[in-house]
Design an enzyme around this catalytic site. Sequence first.
Site, mmCIF file in Angstrom:
data_model
loop_
_atom_site.group_PDB
_atom_site.id
_atom_site.type_symbol
_atom_site.label_atom_id
_atom_site.label_comp_id
_atom_site.label_asym_id
_atom_site.label_seq_id
_atom_site.Cartn_x
_atom_site.Cartn_y
_atom_site.Cartn_z
ATOM 1 N N SER A 1 101.379 32.219 60.794
ATOM 2 C CA SER A 1 102.568 31.394 61.013
ATOM 3 C C SER A 1 103.072 30.827 59.688
ATOM 4 C CB SER A 1 102.244 30.247 61.971
ATOM 5 O OG SER A 1 101.633 29.201 61.251
ATOM 6 N N LYS A 2 104.263 30.310 59.734
ATOM 7 C CA LYS A 2 104.918 29.778 58.530
ATOM 8 C C LYS A 2 104.095 28.664 57.885
ATOM 9 C CE LYS A 2 109.687 30.945 58.891
ATOM 10 N NZ LYS A 2 110.061 31.428 60.193
ATOM 11 N N ARG A 3 103.271 28.013 58.704
ATOM 12 C CA ARG A 3 102.470 26.905 58.188
ATOM 13 C C ARG A 3 101.587 27.338 57.023
ATOM 14 N NH1 ARG A 3 98.425 25.862 60.835
ATOM 15 N NH2 ARG A 3 99.002 27.338 62.455
ATOM 16 N N THR A 4 101.037 28.550 57.135
ATOM 17 C CA THR A 4 100.068 28.956 56.119
ATOM 18 C C THR A 4 100.616 29.993 55.136
ATOM 19 O OG1 THR A 4 99.202 30.463 57.778
ATOM 20 C CG2 THR A 4 97.989 28.417 57.434
ATOM 21 N N GLY A 5 101.880 30.323 55.242
ATOM 22 C CA GLY A 5 102.417 31.262 54.256
ATOM 23 C C GLY A 5 103.664 31.953 54.767
#
Length: 472
Positions: free
Chosen positions: A239-243
């Site tokens: 997900s966008k949270r981690t990259g």
Amino acid sequence: MARPPRLRFAPSPTGFLHVGGARTAIFNLLHARRHGGTMVLRIEDTDLERSRRQHAEQILESLAWLGAEWDEGPIRQSDRLDRYRERALELVARGAAYRCFCTVEELENERGEAEARGRQYRYSGRCRSRADADPSAPHVVRFRVEPGTIRFHDRIRGEVEFEGELIDDFVLLRSDGHPTYHLSVVVDDIDMDITLVARGEDHLSNTPKHVLLFRALGAEVPEFAHVPLILGPDRKRLSKRTGATSVEEYRNMGVLPQALFNFLLLLGWSPGEDRELITREEAARLFDIGQVHRSPAVFDLEKLLWMNHQYMQRMEARELAPLLEPLLAEPAEDRQTLTALVRMLQPRARTLREMAEMAAPMLAEDDGFEYEEEAVRKHLRGEDLEARMQELRDALAGIEPFELGTTEQALRALAEARGVAAAKYIHPLRLALTGRGASPPIFDVIDVLGREKTLARLDRLLARIPALRSGS
Ligand code: GLU
């Protein structure tokens, strides 16, 4: 001989192309290539609220950039709405589907009751036998799911079974006449003669519904291959949270398409023998969707950067130069300078962006870059600093010819004559030429800059040493 397979990649244009989608496209493409088959591209844009024309264009562009080219299409579902309706009404006429007039409130009540009794909600099917209702009243069309076990073959997971009892009489046409995903996907897979449906594992629970629909529409059920998800470094769904999650973001980062293709291909597949680097052409001779691993793959950014570095290293500097050019804040004087610069940076930069960043001081005006504070503190030291730099400047000004070997020789001879380490010349020189504490080998830097710029930059540092040393 078996018929050549027909596969499809069917993105929904609700955003950029996700790396997971890109991997599915690559798997489809390579399986088609390996077996002499065809890949169709289909844009699933029936969700009018979330689909955007520009997203569809963007996805096509990302696929083309990546080299995941399709053979047929793109076919847009929004062009085929009549066809989906026609097939749904055919099912109604045959009794395999029915009109459901339940209102939102009625359905909410049903749901509430089921939940109160602690049961998972499924539509009761009360409209199955409402033959008297007026078809001009608002309604949806539902598929009639009969009890029984639904089995299908999955090339990755083997035989899969679902119990029909657990499946709702799902909607085929909404009250505005629009098809649901289930209907449009199956009608298209039939009309496009798809023999193998390879898609993300998140669709696995939809597949029993699709199997029922294929049968009800009188078509042969295709084979399936549900590709495991890609996990982020936290082992949760990427997900966008981690990259970054879109192909576009990696492109902007300066990752090469061949490297991203290779990297995504290895998320869940391996050519064996611990091999990491494989060309598209070779993969197209080896890949089979049935070899994709059942367990999820983890997206490792470091590995992608390593791989990109490998690809950048293997390319000719003159091939890389035009790719670097658009990322440069200031253009190089000429193609030759740019190519020399690329050649020098190739061993160090992992992405085109990093390369552009390293090239920046080299391409700046001679007085157009700053000196890194830490490097100033560390390297502008010693009583004799100015004398040393002046002497070096004069030595470089006088040598003939001015080239890689001669500049290095001049500096080393000077250090020896003065009885100091060459590093005492090299570090301040690097600061003068690049403003930084680290750079490619300094004599390469000199070589790329040439005499005039080298001297101009040394003069600039000399003029500024007193101010820099006093910290102002
Ligand atoms: N449009 C679906 C998606 O983007 C894929 C559907 C399918 O492959 O059957 O997730």
